[in-house]
Design a protein around this motif. Structure first.
Motif, short mmCIF file in Angstrom:
data_model
loop_
_atom_site.label_atom_id
_atom_site.label_comp_id
_atom_site.label_asym_id
_atom_site.label_seq_id
_atom_site.Cartn_x
_atom_site.Cartn_y
_atom_site.Cartn_z
N ASP A 78 0.77 -1.05 0.10
CA ASP A 78 0.12 0.03 -0.07
C ASP A 78 0.80 1.16 0.00
OD1 ASP A 78 -2.01 -1.80 0.16
OD2 ASP A 78 -2.58 -1.37 2.27
N LEU A 81 2.11 2.31 -3.62
CA LEU A 81 1.08 2.69 -4.35
C LEU A 81 0.68 4.25 -4.15
CD1 LEU A 81 -1.37 -0.19 -4.60
CD2 LEU A 81 0.32 0.37 -6.44
N LEU A 82 0.76 4.30 -2.83
CA LEU A 82 0.53 5.93 -2.24
C LEU A 82 1.69 6.73 -2.56
CD1 LEU A 82 -0.97 4.98 1.23
CD2 LEU A 82 -2.16 5.90 -0.61
N GLN A 85 1.44 7.59 -6.05
CA GLN A 85 0.55 8.61 -6.71
C GLN A 85 0.81 9.88 -6.36
OE1 GLN A 85 -3.10 7.78 -4.09
NE2 GLN A 85 -3.95 9.61 -4.92
N PRO A 89 2.73 10.38 -10.66
CA PRO A 89 1.32 10.58 -10.91
C PRO A 89 1.06 10.06 -12.27
CG PRO A 89 2.21 12.64 -10.85
CD PRO A 89 3.16 12.01 -10.31
N ARG A 95 -4.91 2.77 -7.66
CA ARG A 95 -5.09 3.86 -6.68
C ARG A 95 -6.10 3.15 -5.51
NH1 ARG A 95 -0.78 6.18 -8.36
NH2 ARG A 95 -1.17 7.72 -10.22
N LEU A 120 -9.17 -1.34 -5.02
CA LEU A 120 -8.57 -0.64 -5.92
C LEU A 120 -9.03 -0.18 -7.10
CD1 LEU A 120 -6.51 -3.19 -5.04
CD2 LEU A 120 -4.74 -1.45 -5.37
N THR A 121 -8.75 1.01 -7.73
CA THR A 121 -9.22 1.46 -8.86
C THR A 121 -9.06 0.14 -9.97
OG1 THR A 121 -7.40 2.61 -9.25
CG2 THR A 121 -9.06 3.92 -8.33
#
Length: 348
Positions: A78, A81-82, A85, A89, A95, A120-121
């Motif tokens: 996690d 991924l953060l 972002q 980006p 996300r 998640l997206t």
């Protein structure tokens, strides 16, 4: 798969659990994220994965970890991924959708133990292995890997204690299970492990190390269906490790070697990669060996695991034939050979 040794009996890939019903999965998403919709189960070896479609048509990926999964491992994923972002980006990765409490995940308490749920997206695209291969595609996929690596370069998270079986750095650990390799492949696989052992001092001296994706393969790369040379998604961060940067490239190249035009494809891939991130001399010297090591790992792990879990043999062995062909194609590949394929490889 986090392992203390290759022979560890219980891990997140061999653990069993009771499947979550579709009704319970939908209810959990509604309670934790405030979303109504329907779920569809997707295939997965290590966790439960679902496609969740909200009532407004928005699609998400729902993951429910098995009870044996280390929460610290998921926190590490996690965090990556953060980090991406914010730091990169433009790199197309999923996300995390925050829970109603603003957290990146939620723990479900079940009779079999706590299970971590994440939403998640959904990235729309076609998996690379389902698209027509081309040099243009390989070039763009190579650049996408370099851009992902640059995005992760300053990620300060570190994997939990233990070893990941799919980490090239620990190739020699697989000697413990190499007896499962069929006799007709054993000599060539043994030769790779011997070559790796001889190169240990040079591998230890590699300078550039960071968190890497470590599983950049055609099942984890999404392309635009209308333009199948354009990368629109990178998924599955479950095998990330702290390792030499060049290991990420070796993993990716290992999936480009089972075709008649493999030389042209890896040439394009390396051209794409170096257009965003140059390789160092020591990395070029070791790249052929590290690529062979990854192919040998694929053969050893697949034959070992399929013997222990025959009911899942088809899934476990899905990349075995291509790994074996790739290993045969590149048995004699050297750094000098790479430079002939990409003359300016060390000048980017």
């Amino acid at each position: 798969m986090t392992e203390q040794s290759a022979a560890r009996k219980t891990d997140s890939m061999s653990a069993t659990w009771s499947p979550t019903s579709l009704d319970d999965a939908q209810a959990a998403v509604r309670a934790v994220y405030g979303l109504n919709g329907v779920v569809k189960r997707l295939s997965s070896e290590r966790d439960e994965t679902f496609l969740f479609t909200a009532t407004d048509g928005t699609a998400f990926i729902l993951k429910i970890a098995n009870p044996a999964e280390d929460p610290a491992t998921l926190d590490f994923q996690d965090g990556a991924l953060l980090h991406l972002q914010v730091a990169a980006p433009g790199v197309p990765v999923p996300r995390l959708l925050p829970t109603l409490e603003g957290k990146p995940c939620h723990t479900l308490f079940t009779s079999e133990g706590p299970r971590i749920m994440r939403l998640l997206t959904f990235l729309h695209g076609e998996l690379q292995y389902r698209t027509p291969a081309s040099e243009a595609q390989s070039r763009n996929v190579g650049r996408a890997l370099a851009e992902l690596g640059l995005g992760l370069e300053n990620y300060a998270g570190r994997p939990p204690e233990g070893k990941l079986m799919w980490d090239i750095s620990h190739t020699l650990d697989l000697a413990a299970v190499i007896d499962h390799v069929a006799p007709e492949r054993r000599a060539q696989v043994d030769a790779v492990l011997a070559e790796f052992e001889s190169a240990l001092p040079a591998i230890a001296a590699i300078r550039r190390r960071q968190i890497i994706h470590n599983d950049f393969n055609p099942h984890n790369i999404l392309l635009d269906p209308a333009e199948p040379t354009r990368v629109v998604g990178i998924i599955d961060f479950g095998d990330m490790v702290y390792a030499p940067v060049v290991n990420d490239l070796a993993v990716a190249l290992s999936y480009h070697l089972a075709t008649d035009n493999w030389a042209a494809r890896i040439s394009a891939f390396l051209e794409g990669y170096q257009s965003a991130r140059a390789l160092e001399e020591a990395e070029i010297e070791l790249l052929p060996l590290l690529t062979r090591a990854r192919l040998a790992m694929s053969i050893i792990i697949a034959e070992w695991r399929s013997a222990h879990f025959p009911e899942n043999r088809d899934y476990i062995m899905r990349n075995h034939a291509t790994a074996w062909r790739g290993l045969q194609n590149t048995a004699d590949l050297t750094a000098a050979g790479l430079r002939r394929l990409v003359p300016n490889l060390s000048e980017a």
